[in-house]
Design a protein around this motif. Structure first.
Motif, mmCIF file in Angstrom:
data_model
loop_
_atom_site.group_PDB
_atom_site.id
_atom_site.type_symbol
_atom_site.label_atom_id
_atom_site.label_comp_id
_atom_site.label_asym_id
_atom_site.label_seq_id
_atom_site.Cartn_x
_atom_site.Cartn_y
_atom_site.Cartn_z
ATOM 1 N N THR A 1 -10.215 8.441 2.519
ATOM 2 C CA THR A 1 -10.790 8.736 3.827
ATOM 3 C C THR A 1 -11.860 9.821 3.637
ATOM 4 O O THR A 1 -11.900 10.479 2.584
ATOM 5 N N THR B 1 0.852 -1.183 0.000
ATOM 6 C CA THR B 1 0.000 0.000 0.000
ATOM 7 C C THR B 1 0.887 1.233 0.000
ATOM 8 O O THR B 1 1.853 1.311 0.762
ATOM 9 N N ALA B 2 0.548 2.191 -0.850
ATOM 10 C CA ALA B 2 1.298 3.444 -0.936
ATOM 11 C C ALA B 2 0.358 4.613 -0.685
ATOM 12 O O ALA B 2 -0.807 4.582 -1.103
ATOM 13 N N LYS B 3 0.861 5.631 0.002
ATOM 14 C CA LYS B 3 0.078 6.861 0.164
ATOM 15 C C LYS B 3 0.099 7.596 -1.170
ATOM 16 O O LYS B 3 1.135 7.727 -1.804
ATOM 17 N N ALA B 4 -1.064 8.029 -1.604
ATOM 18 C CA ALA B 4 -1.175 8.743 -2.879
ATOM 19 C C ALA B 4 -0.443 10.081 -2.797
ATOM 20 O O ALA B 4 -0.412 10.713 -1.734
ATOM 21 N N ASP C 1 -6.257 12.130 2.799
ATOM 22 C CA ASP C 1 -5.519 10.869 2.875
ATOM 23 C C ASP C 1 -6.115 9.838 1.931
ATOM 24 O O ASP C 1 -7.283 9.451 2.073
ATOM 25 N N VAL D 1 -8.138 1.924 -4.724
ATOM 26 C CA VAL D 1 -7.869 3.245 -4.173
ATOM 27 C C VAL D 1 -8.829 3.469 -3.005
ATOM 28 O O VAL D 1 -10.039 3.313 -3.163
ATOM 29 N N ARG D 2 -8.268 3.835 -1.847
ATOM 30 C CA ARG D 2 -9.072 4.058 -0.648
ATOM 31 C C ARG D 2 -8.989 5.532 -0.248
ATOM 32 O O ARG D 2 -7.894 6.059 -0.054
ATOM 33 N N TYR E 1 -5.005 6.136 -0.251
ATOM 34 C CA TYR E 1 -4.051 5.025 -0.278
ATOM 35 C C TYR E 1 -4.305 4.153 -1.502
ATOM 36 O O TYR E 1 -5.453 3.897 -1.861
ATOM 37 N N ASN F 1 -3.270 0.590 -3.868
ATOM 38 C CA ASN F 1 -2.668 -0.723 -4.085
ATOM 39 C C ASN F 1 -2.760 -1.005 -5.575
ATOM 40 O O ASN F 1 -3.870 -1.128 -6.111
#
Length: 137
Positions: free
Chosen positions: A43, A9-12, A20, A40-41, A22, A24
């Protein structure tokens, strides 16, 4: 066949997203298919910048509730199991509502230069608030 058991997982990147977010990676564009796909997640309140895709984009919501907005003010509210298709060249943004996270699988077909995405300016807080007001909660 290739079995990929997990991707990190990488922070965008902050220059393309507000809040925020994230990522994958599922697939990166390569010949001959050029498919790009990522989980893409977002928050609550997080969103992409304005952007467009040379060959369009398909978003499949897997969790939560999200918004997809276009320059003409059209806003779609989408929940888990729903799909939103953005046509080639259409400037749009997507993200979570202000109270609920959202995850989607973003899919597109890249072009000869990569994923074919043109990133633009951030969606302002005012544009985001207007989009929220446009859709029923």
């Amino acid at each position: 066949m290739e079995h990929i058991t997990s991707t990190p997982t990488a922070k965008a990147p902050a220059e393309r997203f507000t809040g925020d977010v994230y990522l994958n990676a599922i697939e990166t564009p390569s010949e001959p298919a050029r498919l790009a796909a990522a989980l893409v997640r977002f928050t609550p309140g997080a969103r992409t910048n304005w952007h467009a895709h040379a060959n369009g984009q398909t978003l499949y919501v897997t969790d939560g509730i999200g918004l997809v907005g276009t320059r003409d003010g059209n806003v779609v509210r989408a929940g888990a199991g729903q799909t939103v298709k953005c046509p080639a060249g259409e400037e749009h943004w997507h993200g979570a509502t202000d109270t609920t996270l959202m995850a989607h699988i973003a899919m597109l077909v890249g072009d000869e230069s990569g994923d074919g995405t043109t990133w633009l300016e951030p969606v302002t807080d005012e544009q985001y608030a207007k989009a929220l007001a446009t859709v029923a909660r």
